[in-house]
Every structure is written in C-alpha cells, then in structure tokens.
Write a protein that holds these residues in place. Structure first.
Motif, PDB file in Angstrom:
ATOM      1  N   ARG A 198     -28.493 -18.602  -6.982  1.00  8.32           N
ATOM      2  CA  ARG A 198     -28.982 -17.532  -7.846  1.00  8.32           C
ATOM      3  C   ARG A 198     -28.785 -16.190  -7.151  1.00  8.32           C
ATOM      4  N   ASP A 199     -28.955 -15.126  -7.909  1.00  4.54           N
ATOM      5  CA  ASP A 199     -28.967 -13.786  -7.330  1.00  4.54           C
ATOM      6  C   ASP A 199     -30.178 -13.662  -6.413  1.00  4.54           C
ATOM      7  N   GLY A 200     -30.007 -12.958  -5.310  1.00  5.69           N
ATOM      8  CA  GLY A 200     -31.125 -12.696  -4.421  1.00  5.69           C
ATOM      9  C   GLY A 200     -31.418 -13.791  -3.419  1.00  5.69           C
ATOM     10  N   ARG A 201     -30.486 -14.697  -3.176  1.00  2.00           N
ATOM     11  CA  ARG A 201     -30.706 -15.724  -2.152  1.00  2.00           C
ATOM     12  C   ARG A 201     -29.494 -15.757  -1.228  1.00  2.00           C
ATOM     13  N   ARG A 202     -29.765 -15.659   0.054  1.00  3.07           N
ATOM     14  CA  ARG A 202     -28.705 -15.787   1.061  1.00  3.07           C
ATOM     15  C   ARG A 202     -29.142 -16.856   2.052  1.00  3.07           C
ATOM     16  N   VAL A 203     -28.348 -17.895   2.187  1.00  8.03           N
ATOM     17  CA  VAL A 203     -28.619 -18.957   3.146  1.00  8.03           C
ATOM     18  C   VAL A 203     -27.956 -18.537   4.454  1.00  8.03           C
ATOM     19  N   TRP A 241     -30.574  -7.018  -0.647  1.00  4.23           N
ATOM     20  CA  TRP A 241     -30.676  -8.481  -0.689  1.00  4.23           C
ATOM     21  C   TRP A 241     -30.456  -9.056  -2.082  1.00  4.23           C
ATOM     22  N   ARG A 242     -30.908  -8.374  -3.102  1.00  5.91           N
ATOM     23  CA  ARG A 242     -30.790  -8.900  -4.456  1.00  5.91           C
ATOM     24  C   ARG A 242     -29.323  -9.062  -4.869  1.00  5.91           C
ATOM     25  N   GLY A 243     -28.441  -8.267  -4.299  1.00  2.00           N
ATOM     26  CA  GLY A 243     -27.034  -8.304  -4.644  1.00  2.00           C
ATOM     27  C   GLY A 243     -26.272  -9.511  -4.128  1.00  2.00           C
ATOM     28  N   HIS A 244     -26.909 -10.322  -3.272  1.00  2.00           N
ATOM     29  CA  HIS A 244     -26.222 -11.506  -2.754  1.00  2.00           C
ATOM     30  C   HIS A 244     -26.496 -12.693  -3.674  1.00  2.00           C
ATOM     31  N   TYR A 245     -25.468 -13.451  -3.986  1.00  2.00           N
ATOM     32  CA  TYR A 245     -25.595 -14.656  -4.804  1.00  2.00           C
ATOM     33  C   TYR A 245     -25.375 -15.848  -3.894  1.00  2.00           C
ATOM     34  N   GLY A 246     -26.341 -16.780  -3.850  1.00  2.00           N
ATOM     35  CA  GLY A 246     -26.157 -17.938  -2.990  1.00  2.00           C
ATOM     36  C   GLY A 246     -27.189 -19.014  -3.233  1.00  2.00           C
ATOM     37  N   GLY A 247     -27.073 -20.073  -2.448  1.00  2.00           N
ATOM     38  CA  GLY A 247     -27.978 -21.205  -2.534  1.00  2.00           C
ATOM     39  C   GLY A 247     -27.434 -22.369  -1.737  1.00  2.00           C
ATOM     40  N   PHE A 248     -28.181 -23.447  -1.736  1.00  2.00           N
ATOM     41  CA  PHE A 248     -27.778 -24.647  -1.009  1.00  2.00           C
ATOM     42  C   PHE A 248     -26.771 -25.472  -1.805  1.00  2.00           C
ATOM     43  N   ARG A 249     -26.891 -25.437  -3.133  1.00  4.66           N
ATOM     44  CA  ARG A 249     -25.998 -26.173  -4.016  1.00  4.66           C
ATOM     45  C   ARG A 249     -25.636 -25.251  -5.182  1.00  4.66           C
TER      46      ARG A 249
END
Length: 142
Positions: free
Chosen positions: A28-33, A15-23
């Motif tokens: 950031r690293d560790g967020r998957r929407v 999970w930490r390897g995913h980079y994401g967010g709402f905007r």
C-alpha cells in the motif's frame, strides 16, 4: 571492507509517497519495508504513514517475532487483543508474541500517523550489550 549501509528515506512528510509491503496483495501507499532495502540479518523495520481516517484493515499476530512501534507524528489507536490504546508522537508500544494487533489513524488526527515498526526474533537480548568494545584512544572523525 566495512559492514554498513546508508538508506536515505526522506523526511516524515515523504513517507506516504512510498508504495510497498511484504507481499503484493498487502502492499500500500505509505509503507516501506526497510529490511528489504538494507541487508538486515536480525532485525526488521518498516516506515509507515496513514492518512486521517485510514486503518490497517486487518488484524495479525506473530508466533516468534516481537515488535516495537515507535510513533512519531499524528494521532491514532492500536487494537491490542481486547484493548484499544491511543497513540501519538512519543508513544512506544511493545507487542509480544501471540498478541493480536491492528492500528488506525483517527479521523480527527491533525496529520498523517507516522511510525516505525521494529521487528526482532531469535535470542533474548542481554540486559547490558556486553559484546561491545570501546577505544578511548581512537580520535573522533570530526
């Protein structure tokens, strides 16, 4: 056509390897929407991982959305209005509308803090999911 989708997010250690967010500014690293990856209509979900000592860095609240945080690994804390709650594997925290929240992975956590945040809004859920149907005659597929 059947209405379902499957997303392989990987194990908790991925999970930490995913980079994401709402905007872009809050990605950031560790967020998957997850609801950006699947066609979700009524619920939303993020998969999250913070390193020991890392924190959200902001407070937020929702006017219409209710959230449930399901902690799966690591040790952390949530700030909820004027309280601090310790969280870890098996902790589930429901946060209602207009409650201020933030979170962190404690510096002494033995591993990353990993959790799912499930969001929903709209109509109140019935106590029993009485819109379902059962078919006792349909054979199992395995």
């Amino acid at each position: 056509m059947t209405d379902f989708q499957v997303l392989q997010m990987g194990g908790l250690d991925a999970w930490r390897g995913h980079y994401g967010g709402f905007r872009p500014e809050s990605s950031r690293d560790g967020r998957r929407v997850v609801d950006h990856d699947l066609d979700m209509q009524f619920i939303g979900m993020t998969a999250n991982a913070l390193e020991p000592g890392e924190e959200a860095g902001y407070w937020h609240t929702h006017a219409r959305i209710e959230e449930v945080y399901v902690f799966l690994a690591g040790r952390g804390q949530m700030g909820l209005d004027d309280e601090v709650v310790d969280v870890g594997p098996g902790t589930v925290v429901r946060v209602g509308q207009d409650v201020w929240r933030t979170w962190r992975c404690t510096p002494d956590s033995p591993e990353q803090l990993r959790w799912l945040c499930i969001r929903a809004g709209g109509e109140e859920l019935p106590h029993l999911p009485d819109d379902g149907r059962r078919d006792p005659e349909r054979p199992s597929p395995w």
